[in-house]
Design an enzyme around this catalytic site. Sequence first.
Site, PDB file in Angstrom:
ATOM      1  CE1 TYR A 186      -3.731  -2.173   0.165  1.00 43.09           C
ATOM      2  CE2 TYR A 186      -4.061  -1.606   2.493  1.00 43.09           C
ATOM      3  CZ  TYR A 186      -4.477  -2.206   1.310  1.00 43.09           C
ATOM      4  OH  TYR A 186      -5.464  -3.051   1.390  1.00 43.09           O
TER       5      TYR A 186
ATOM      6  NE  ARG B 234      -5.399  -7.727  -0.312  1.00 40.44           N
ATOM      7  CZ  ARG B 234      -5.760  -6.508   0.286  1.00 40.44           C
ATOM      8  NH1 ARG B 234      -6.783  -6.523   1.430  1.00 40.44           N
ATOM      9  NH2 ARG B 234      -5.258  -5.414  -0.160  1.00 40.44           N
TER      10      ARG B 234
ATOM     11  CD  GLU C   3     -11.937  -5.700   7.494  1.00 43.66           C
ATOM     12  OE1 GLU C   3     -11.731  -4.648   7.273  1.00 43.66           O
ATOM     13  OE2 GLU C   3     -11.574  -6.498   8.254  1.00 43.66           O
TER      14      GLU C   3
HETATM   15  C1  3EB Z   1      -8.061  -3.792   3.544  1.00 43.50           C
HETATM   16  O1  3EB Z   1      -8.001  -4.800   2.887  1.00 43.50           O
HETATM   17  C2  3EB Z   1      -8.787  -3.797   4.888  1.00 43.50           C
HETATM   18  O2  3EB Z   1      -4.277  -4.527   9.184  1.00 43.50           O
HETATM   19  O3  3EB Z   1      -4.412  -6.724   9.386  1.00 43.50           O
HETATM   20  C3  3EB Z   1      -8.157  -6.109   6.484  1.00 43.50           C
HETATM   21  C4  3EB Z   1      -7.167  -7.211   6.842  1.00 43.50           C
HETATM   22  C5  3EB Z   1      -7.396  -4.906   6.727  1.00 43.50           C
HETATM   23  C6  3EB Z   1      -6.207  -6.976   7.738  1.00 43.50           C
HETATM   24  C7  3EB Z   1      -4.672  -5.649   9.083  1.00 43.50           C
HETATM   25  C8  3EB Z   1      -6.585  -4.790   7.612  1.00 43.50           C
HETATM   26  C9  3EB Z   1      -5.846  -5.824   8.113  1.00 43.50           C
HETATM   27  O4  3EB Z   1      -6.863  -3.189   3.755  1.00 43.50           O
HETATM   28  C10 3EB Z   1      -8.258  -3.669   6.220  1.00 43.50           C
END
Ligand code: 3EB
Length: 359
Positions: A224, A237, A348
Amino acid sequence: MMRDRLLGRHLPCDDAASDDVIVGNNRLGTIRFTSADGMCAWDSGSPCLMVPLPVLGVTQPDGSGVNTNSAACCEVLLTDSAIHTGQIGDIRYAVTADLLFAVLTREEGGDEPAALQRATEDAYAQIFALLSKLDYPHVWRYWNYMAEINEPADGLERYRQFNLGRQAAFDTAGRNLAEHVTAACALGFGAPQQSPSALCVALLAGKTKPVPIENPRQLRAMDYPAQYGPRSPLFSRAALARLGDQSVLFVSGTASIVGHESLHMDDVVAQTRETLTNIEAIVTEANRLLSANSGPPAFNLADLSYRVYVRHAADVSQIHAEMVRWIGVPVSALFLQADVCRLELLVEIEISPASAYHR
Ligand code: 3EB
């Protein structure tokens, strides 16, 4: 003789307390969701993470609507193997020959600067020390819950502080590599004074290395850009683990993010649809991996059970309706009120390991 099967059940807490549900198995551990005060309904000896999130409802695959009768709901992880339990520092754990489940809760250091960051770094340092000491080197799944995830503190959103602390601990342990990153979620609950602890973490680890799975529609969270915080989140994921002749799928918290951007501002139905599109893509990746290993039959969205984190409680029926429409059959799901780690995200969804295993 088959070894170490992992099973899971989503249950109202009264049922989870009953030994009927575990016939022939042992409780490896429990994650218990409730906004109500109180202790675990039973003293099982195995670790129980108390997460102060309100239960909005439970749906069963028999098609009954959202049942809102439960004030508390448990996800119980079961195994057919003998377990040993213990406690080191802030961590309570249970182990079998192949699995470790551990829970940890941490207070924050009051007015200390970057208190959540420090609590997170310390929590993860304790976790990694435990994994080394007991020799379960591979984490399969983390669950992270923290107070006031979207609030600013010391000039940074608290979720971003959490990411700083998590990254620091991964760095120190030499785990800050894609191969050590696995399925996770990170959600928020109310102010710390209403809750016993500011940070609650559970994890499942094993002797075998899971395969991380990414989503072709989404940027890897490790990559990111800096607009989401100075250090990136550390999760894949999904992750696919082998346990004897079982394949266990862990799908991380999944939201309405494509590439790295949040989509569908203020539209909870469109966000739910985008989230399900992501989950479908992730499960497709998992199935591709399984078939490449000439493995067992594919995972199917209709057979899985879901944990759904809803920012605004009033959205729950719309989200549920969209899930049923998308998946095509009545779904098994637990709906919780929680803050998602980007303010604009309204929902979520993750797949509960309660469902995501087969032989
Ligand atoms: C995302 O897709 C949503 O910080 O461990 C999803 C799964 C999210 C895990 C983490 C954060 C985390 O970015 C947020």
